[in-house]
Scaffold this motif. Structure first.
Motif, short mmCIF file in Angstrom:
data_model
loop_
_atom_site.label_atom_id
_atom_site.label_comp_id
_atom_site.label_asym_id
_atom_site.label_seq_id
_atom_site.Cartn_x
_atom_site.Cartn_y
_atom_site.Cartn_z
N GLY A 116 0.80 -1.21 0.00
CA GLY A 116 0.00 0.00 0.00
C GLY A 116 0.84 1.26 0.00
N PHE A 117 2.13 1.12 -0.12
CA PHE A 117 3.02 2.27 -0.11
C PHE A 117 3.45 2.66 -1.52
CE2 PHE A 117 3.74 0.05 3.94
CZ PHE A 117 3.34 1.05 4.80
N GLY A 118 2.76 2.22 -2.54
CA GLY A 118 3.06 2.40 -3.95
C GLY A 118 4.12 3.41 -4.32
N PHE A 119 3.78 4.70 -4.29
CA PHE A 119 4.72 5.74 -4.68
C PHE A 119 5.88 5.86 -3.71
CE2 PHE A 119 1.60 8.09 -7.44
CZ PHE A 119 2.39 8.00 -8.56
N LEU A 120 5.58 5.72 -2.42
CA LEU A 120 6.62 5.95 -1.41
C LEU A 120 7.78 4.97 -1.54
CD1 LEU A 120 4.40 6.67 1.70
CD2 LEU A 120 5.61 8.31 0.28
N LEU A 121 7.51 3.74 -1.91
CA LEU A 121 8.57 2.75 -2.02
C LEU A 121 8.80 2.26 -3.45
CD1 LEU A 121 7.92 0.60 1.16
CD2 LEU A 121 9.68 2.32 0.80
N GLY A 122 7.84 2.43 -4.33
CA GLY A 122 7.98 1.95 -5.70
C GLY A 122 9.04 2.70 -6.48
N ILE A 123 9.02 4.02 -6.39
CA ILE A 123 9.99 4.82 -7.14
C ILE A 123 11.41 4.61 -6.60
CG2 ILE A 123 10.67 7.19 -7.71
CD1 ILE A 123 7.66 7.80 -7.96
N PRO A 124 11.63 4.63 -5.26
CA PRO A 124 12.98 4.31 -4.77
C PRO A 124 13.44 2.89 -5.13
CG PRO A 124 11.74 5.39 -3.06
CD PRO A 124 10.79 5.11 -4.17
N ALA A 125 12.52 1.94 -5.23
CA ALA A 125 12.88 0.58 -5.63
C ALA A 125 13.40 0.56 -7.06
CB ALA A 125 11.68 -0.35 -5.49
N ILE A 126 12.76 1.33 -7.92
CA ILE A 126 13.21 1.41 -9.32
C ILE A 126 14.60 2.04 -9.39
CG2 ILE A 126 12.74 2.48 -11.55
CD1 ILE A 126 9.74 2.33 -10.81
N ILE A 127 14.80 3.12 -8.63
CA ILE A 127 16.08 3.84 -8.67
C ILE A 127 17.21 2.98 -8.12
CG2 ILE A 127 17.33 5.82 -7.73
CD1 ILE A 127 14.61 7.34 -7.84
N THR A 128 17.01 2.37 -6.94
CA THR A 128 18.09 1.56 -6.35
C THR A 128 18.35 0.30 -7.17
OG1 THR A 128 16.50 0.55 -4.84
CG2 THR A 128 17.78 2.40 -3.99
N GLY A 129 17.31 -0.26 -7.78
CA GLY A 129 17.51 -1.42 -8.65
C GLY A 129 18.34 -1.07 -9.87
N ALA A 130 18.07 0.09 -10.46
CA ALA A 130 18.84 0.51 -11.64
C ALA A 130 20.30 0.78 -11.27
CB ALA A 130 18.21 1.75 -12.25
N ILE A 131 20.51 1.39 -10.11
CA ILE A 131 21.89 1.66 -9.68
C ILE A 131 22.64 0.36 -9.41
CG2 ILE A 131 23.28 2.64 -7.81
CD1 ILE A 131 21.14 4.84 -7.56
#
Length: 138
Positions: A55-70
């Motif tokens: 239920g934290f979609g934006f709060l954790l979804g965007i950082p997950a994308i960024i840290t995964g790409a890094i």
């Protein structure tokens, strides 16, 4: 008369041959390779991506994308976990955008709707005179 109890047997008793253990064969010891210590970003990405579904979609979804790409760009290990973080983060972010859009549409739609229904009276007591607190004083 000789005692028959202690007579020697008619066939000689043969002692068993001694059993020798098989020769020692050294075995190879299998040692697992130590886990890479540089998978912290990949692990964090995967965990944030999975938790973002709660239920934290934006709060954790965007950082997950960024840290995964890094973590994938650094090529230090944990490629699969980084990719899982990117995928789960992207899916939860996409679903969050859709859900927020639906909420906004529902609010805008409900504001434009009439509050009453034609022919429906709001209260069965609407024809009664209204009383004020000053009317109750004696």
């Amino acid at each position: 008369m000789p005692d028959k109890k202690y007579e020697s047997p008619e066939t000689p008793v043969v002692a068993p041959e001694p059993v020798t253990p098989p020769p020692y064969v050294p075995t190879q010891q299998v040692v697992a390779a130590p886990a890479s210590q540089d998978t912290g970003l990949a692990t964090a990405s995967m965990v944030m991506g999975i938790v973002s579904f709660v239920g934290f979609g934006f709060l954790l979804g965007i950082p997950a994308i960024i840290t995964g790409a890094i973590s994938i760009k650094q090529k230090r290990g944990g490629h699969g976990m980084g990719l899982a973080g990117i995928i789960t983060g992207a899916i939860s972010t996409f679903l969050s955008i859709i859900l927020i859009g639906l909420w906004i549409w529902l609010i805008v739609w409900s504001i434009g709707q009439p509050t009453g229904h034609p022919g429906y009276t709001d209260s069965p007591y609407q024809d009664m005179p209204r009383m004020h607190a000053n009317d109750l004083r004696t």
